[in-house]
Design a protein around this motif. Structure first.
Motif, mmCIF file in Angstrom:
data_model
loop_
_atom_site.group_PDB
_atom_site.id
_atom_site.type_symbol
_atom_site.label_atom_id
_atom_site.label_comp_id
_atom_site.label_asym_id
_atom_site.label_seq_id
_atom_site.Cartn_x
_atom_site.Cartn_y
_atom_site.Cartn_z
ATOM 1 N N GLU A 142 32.167 51.159 42.337
ATOM 2 C CA GLU A 142 31.144 50.306 42.930
ATOM 3 C C GLU A 142 30.549 49.374 41.892
ATOM 4 O OE1 GLU A 142 29.166 48.495 45.777
ATOM 5 O OE2 GLU A 142 30.644 50.097 46.099
ATOM 6 N N TYR A 143 30.355 49.897 40.681
ATOM 7 C CA TYR A 143 29.862 49.066 39.569
ATOM 8 C C TYR A 143 30.809 47.891 39.334
ATOM 9 C CZ TYR A 143 28.835 47.842 34.663
ATOM 10 O OH TYR A 143 28.539 47.167 33.497
ATOM 11 N N TYR A 144 32.088 48.181 39.365
ATOM 12 C CA TYR A 144 33.088 47.147 39.114
ATOM 13 C C TYR A 144 33.115 46.128 40.250
ATOM 14 C CZ TYR A 144 37.193 45.245 36.875
ATOM 15 O OH TYR A 144 38.047 44.400 36.218
ATOM 16 N N ARG A 145 33.007 46.625 41.476
ATOM 17 C CA ARG A 145 33.065 45.718 42.632
ATOM 18 C C ARG A 145 31.924 44.705 42.606
ATOM 19 N NH1 ARG A 145 34.940 50.290 46.852
ATOM 20 N NH2 ARG A 145 37.151 49.753 46.973
ATOM 21 N N ARG A 146 30.799 45.085 42.078
ATOM 22 C CA ARG A 146 29.670 44.150 42.017
ATOM 23 C C ARG A 146 29.988 42.968 41.108
ATOM 24 N NH1 ARG A 146 24.037 47.729 42.218
ATOM 25 N NH2 ARG A 146 24.597 48.904 44.103
ATOM 26 N N PHE A 147 30.764 43.217 40.071
ATOM 27 C CA PHE A 147 31.212 42.112 39.214
ATOM 28 C C PHE A 147 32.240 41.252 39.943
ATOM 29 C CE2 PHE A 147 29.312 44.698 35.935
ATOM 30 C CZ PHE A 147 28.854 43.773 35.006
ATOM 31 N N LEU A 148 33.160 41.919 40.642
ATOM 32 C CA LEU A 148 34.218 41.188 41.336
ATOM 33 C C LEU A 148 33.650 40.252 42.400
ATOM 34 C CD1 LEU A 148 36.983 43.934 41.787
ATOM 35 C CD2 LEU A 148 36.752 42.242 39.983
ATOM 36 N N GLN A 149 32.543 40.646 43.005
ATOM 37 C CA GLN A 149 31.901 39.789 44.002
ATOM 38 C C GLN A 149 31.453 38.463 43.396
ATOM 39 O OE1 GLN A 149 28.764 42.227 45.617
ATOM 40 N NE2 GLN A 149 30.178 43.577 46.702
ATOM 41 N N GLU A 150 31.239 38.471 42.081
ATOM 42 C CA GLU A 150 30.831 37.247 41.371
ATOM 43 C C GLU A 150 32.028 36.586 40.671
ATOM 44 O OE1 GLU A 150 27.774 36.142 41.685
ATOM 45 O OE2 GLU A 150 27.227 37.918 42.861
ATOM 46 N N ASN A 151 33.240 37.066 41.015
ATOM 47 C CA ASN A 151 34.474 36.534 40.423
ATOM 48 C C ASN A 151 34.507 36.643 38.897
ATOM 49 O OD1 ASN A 151 35.894 35.757 42.782
ATOM 50 N ND2 ASN A 151 34.526 34.000 42.993
ATOM 51 N N ASP A 208 41.261 46.014 46.206
ATOM 52 C CA ASP A 208 41.041 45.591 47.588
ATOM 53 C C ASP A 208 41.995 44.434 47.896
ATOM 54 O OD1 ASP A 208 39.021 47.528 47.710
ATOM 55 O OD2 ASP A 208 37.527 46.128 46.947
ATOM 56 N N LYS A 209 41.470 43.219 48.088
ATOM 57 C CA LYS A 209 42.331 42.071 48.385
ATOM 58 C C LYS A 209 42.466 41.141 47.189
ATOM 59 C CE LYS A 209 41.278 42.076 53.328
ATOM 60 N NZ LYS A 209 40.787 41.282 54.475
ATOM 61 N N LEU A 210 41.944 41.557 46.035
ATOM 62 C CA LEU A 210 41.971 40.715 44.843
ATOM 63 C C LEU A 210 43.107 41.117 43.911
ATOM 64 C CD1 LEU A 210 38.137 40.585 44.045
ATOM 65 C CD2 LEU A 210 39.516 38.802 45.119
ATOM 66 N N VAL A 211 43.660 40.118 43.219
ATOM 67 C CA VAL A 211 44.697 40.349 42.213
ATOM 68 C C VAL A 211 44.144 39.899 40.869
ATOM 69 C CG1 VAL A 211 47.032 39.815 41.467
ATOM 70 C CG2 VAL A 211 46.519 39.959 43.908
ATOM 71 N N ILE A 212 44.195 40.792 39.871
ATOM 72 C CA ILE A 212 43.567 40.540 38.574
ATOM 73 C C ILE A 212 44.605 40.663 37.464
ATOM 74 C CG2 ILE A 212 41.809 41.388 36.956
ATOM 75 C CD1 ILE A 212 40.344 42.469 39.454
ATOM 76 N N VAL A 213 44.587 39.728 36.506
ATOM 77 C CA VAL A 213 45.582 39.739 35.434
ATOM 78 C C VAL A 213 45.086 40.547 34.230
ATOM 79 C CG1 VAL A 213 46.390 37.464 36.136
ATOM 80 C CG2 VAL A 213 44.758 37.647 34.260
ATOM 81 N N ASP A 214 46.053 40.939 33.395
ATOM 82 C CA ASP A 214 45.782 41.575 32.106
ATOM 83 C C ASP A 214 44.703 42.659 32.195
ATOM 84 O OD1 ASP A 214 45.676 42.194 29.425
ATOM 85 O OD2 ASP A 214 44.511 40.425 28.871
ATOM 86 N N PRO A 215 44.993 43.763 32.887
ATOM 87 C CA PRO A 215 43.983 44.806 33.082
ATOM 88 C C PRO A 215 43.695 45.624 31.831
ATOM 89 C CG PRO A 215 46.083 45.538 33.927
ATOM 90 C CD PRO A 215 46.282 44.102 33.523
ATOM 91 N N THR A 216 42.441 46.046 31.711
ATOM 92 C CA THR A 216 42.064 47.010 30.678
ATOM 93 C C THR A 216 42.423 48.402 31.200
ATOM 94 O OG1 THR A 216 39.839 47.308 31.585
ATOM 95 C CG2 THR A 216 40.134 45.555 29.937
ATOM 96 N N ALA A 217 42.284 49.405 30.354
ATOM 97 C CA ALA A 217 42.577 50.779 30.768
ATOM 98 C C ALA A 217 41.664 51.200 31.911
ATOM 99 C CB ALA A 217 42.428 51.718 29.577
ATOM 100 N N GLU A 218 40.390 50.824 31.846
ATOM 101 C CA GLU A 218 39.433 51.165 32.903
ATOM 102 C C GLU A 218 39.842 50.511 34.214
ATOM 103 O OE1 GLU A 218 34.606 51.215 33.517
ATOM 104 O OE2 GLU A 218 35.504 49.444 32.583
ATOM 105 N N GLU A 219 40.264 49.253 34.155
ATOM 106 C CA GLU A 219 40.674 48.545 35.363
ATOM 107 C C GLU A 219 41.923 49.183 35.969
ATOM 108 O OE1 GLU A 219 38.893 44.133 34.201
ATOM 109 O OE2 GLU A 219 40.971 44.635 33.710
#
Length: 282
Positions: A19-28, A209-220
């Protein structure tokens, strides 16, 4: 007040990381400040292992891997008298992350080694025929060992980058076979670089969810619902696609990932050319 807010945020991140991460994703954006399509800083250094025939150290953000290539003589395979060998191996020691344990290679290390072997075969980065010294008698075997020194996600991108940079750094001695004795004679004064046929570059993504993110960290990677790695060559051809389960991708999003991978290839190729050029000048 600021310290208390930071402590509260840290506690929320620990209790509800997704949920913490999703709050950042909402702001792109992401907790480390990057945009969703932004890669971490990538650095490449070659020739760092003096006892190897070729080597490279790659840092992708905090993820750090080193590749050393050692060449040895061998007899060719029975069914391919003019082909040498390329033997890749990825090592994930406990030193690089607490998630890895001592002992035999774990699943992650085995999967990475197999991915590298498949990529070498599919991309034709190096033709095994180019490793033949004397047809039917003697060939080169290249042992390509990649060790992760610091693990923070996106291992495959870093491994392939280090592998390619190390290949470009390899110089093998000229070898002839004495016709009278039949023994190989090595000329250490004459060194020959490998013939690199293709330049594969990996680009990894994670799905949220519906987002695609590049170069993930271990946490991601831990929080994501799926991962995807695409390997392209300098002509934009697909060399390998690796998607170990997880969320499905629509055709449009997959094509977008391919486009991003091709753009990333150009960035890494520029970096590689710069590194190779600086080595030649020194």
């Amino acid at each position: 007040m600021m310290a208390a807010a930071a402590a509260a945020a840290g506690g929320f991140r620990t209790v509800e990381p997704l949920e913490y991460y999703r709050r950042f994703l909402q702001e792109n954006c992401r907790p480390d400040g990057r945009d969703l399509g932004e890669f971490r800083t990538t650095t490449v250094n070659t020739g760092s292992i003096t006892t190897a025939d070729g080597s490279a150290l790659v840092k992708l953000g905090n993820t750090t891997v080193i590749c050393g290539i050692k060449a040895e003589f061998a007899s060719p395979p029975v069914d391919s008298s003019n082909k040498g060998y390329i033997v890749p191996n990825v090592d994930l020691p406990p030193l690089c992350s607490s998630r890895f344990r001592p002992g035999p290679p774990g699943e992650d290390a085995q999967a990475a080694s197999q991915f590298l072997a498949d990529m070498i075969e599919n991309s034709q980065v190096l033709l095994k025929e180019d490793l033949c010294i004397v047809d039917g008698k003697i060939v080169w075997v290249l042992y390509c060992d990649i060790i992760c020194l610091d693990y923070d996600g996106n291992l495959l991108d870093a491994c392939i980058c280090a592998f390619l940079a190390a290949l470009k750094n390899v110089k093998l001695p000229a070898v002839t076979v004495n016709e009278e004795t039949g023994l190989a004679e090595v000329n250490l004064k004459e060194k020959i670089p490998l013939t690199i046929r293709k330049q594969p570059v990996a680009t990894s993504f994670v799905l949220f969810d519906k987002l695609v993110i590049v170069d993930p960290t271990a946490e991601e990677e831990d929080l994501a619902t799926g991962t995807l790695t695409i390997v392209t060559d300098e002509e934009g051809n697909l060399c390998s696609v690796y998607k170990p389960g997880g969320s499905a991708l629509t055709g449009a999003k997959f094509q977008d990932c391919i486009n991003r991978a091709r753009a990333r290839h150009k960035e890494v190729e520029k970096l590689m050319d710069k590194v190779v050029k600086s080595v030649k000048e020194t």
